[in-house]
Design a protein around this motif. Structure first.
Motif, PDB file in Angstrom:
ATOM      1  N   TYR A 119     -17.108  17.871  32.341  1.00  0.00           N
ATOM      2  CA  TYR A 119     -18.037  16.848  32.828  1.00  0.00           C
ATOM      3  C   TYR A 119     -19.189  16.664  31.844  1.00  0.00           C
ATOM      4  N   ILE A 139     -27.088  17.150  37.809  1.00  0.00           N
ATOM      5  CA  ILE A 139     -26.861  17.073  36.359  1.00  0.00           C
ATOM      6  C   ILE A 139     -27.803  18.028  35.633  1.00  0.00           C
ATOM      7  N   LEU A 177     -20.301  13.362  29.572  1.00  0.00           N
ATOM      8  CA  LEU A 177     -21.644  12.793  29.510  1.00  0.00           C
ATOM      9  C   LEU A 177     -22.111  12.620  28.068  1.00  0.00           C
ATOM     10  N   ARG A 201     -14.989  12.823  43.061  1.00  0.00           N
ATOM     11  CA  ARG A 201     -14.980  11.688  43.982  1.00  0.00           C
ATOM     12  C   ARG A 201     -16.344  11.053  44.220  1.00  0.00           C
ATOM     13  N   ARG A 202     -17.411  11.608  43.653  1.00  0.00           N
ATOM     14  CA  ARG A 202     -18.732  11.036  43.875  1.00  0.00           C
ATOM     15  C   ARG A 202     -19.568  11.204  42.612  1.00  0.00           C
ATOM     16  N   LEU A 203     -20.637  10.419  42.542  1.00  0.00           N
ATOM     17  CA  LEU A 203     -21.576  10.557  41.437  1.00  0.00           C
ATOM     18  C   LEU A 203     -22.474  11.760  41.682  1.00  0.00           C
ATOM     19  N   LEU A 204     -22.889  12.404  40.625  1.00  0.00           N
ATOM     20  CA  LEU A 204     -23.805  13.532  40.751  1.00  0.00           C
ATOM     21  C   LEU A 204     -25.240  13.031  40.743  1.00  0.00           C
ATOM     22  N   SER A 205     -26.098  13.738  41.463  1.00  0.00           N
ATOM     23  CA  SER A 205     -27.521  13.405  41.466  1.00  0.00           C
ATOM     24  C   SER A 205     -28.151  13.870  40.152  1.00  0.00           C
ATOM     25  N   ARG A 247     -20.360   9.603  26.395  1.00  0.00           N
ATOM     26  CA  ARG A 247     -20.675   8.285  26.931  1.00  0.00           C
ATOM     27  C   ARG A 247     -22.024   7.744  26.468  1.00  0.00           C
ATOM     28  N   THR A 291     -10.414  11.878  29.840  1.00  0.00           N
ATOM     29  CA  THR A 291     -10.454  10.952  30.975  1.00  0.00           C
ATOM     30  C   THR A 291      -9.086  10.768  31.595  1.00  0.00           C
TER      31      THR A 291
END
Length: 79
Positions: free
Chosen positions: A71, A26, A75, A18-22, A78, A10
């Motif tokens: 990435y 994923i 995931l 810069r954005r969340l993934l759909s 988390r 991190t």
């Protein structure tokens, strides 16, 4: 694969996405975690992932980049 601590990942990659993934993006990353996908079987989600640098195309096949693998690692950590 080298085991990387979550805090190392991190701090090294803060701000790189810069954005969340759909959910579909994923799912595409999870497909690529199993191996490359032929470009004829790919959806627009693969192109969107390529634009943000998580996926690359090599020899007409999509595959994960190092950033894509990171990435997915984030995931997993988390959950």
């Amino acid at each position: 694969m080298k085991q990387v601590k979550y805090t190392e990942v991190t701090s090294a990659h803060r701000g790189w996405l810069r954005r969340l993934l759909s959910a579909h993006e994923i799912a595409a990353l999870l497909m690529l975690a199993c191996g490359p996908v032929d470009s004829t079987a790919a959806t627009a989600d693969f192109l969107a992932l390529q634009e943000v640098g998580l996926v690359s195309m090599v020899n007409e096949r999509f595959s994960l980049t190092d950033a894509g693998s990171t990435y997915l690692h984030l995931l997993r950590e988390r959950r």
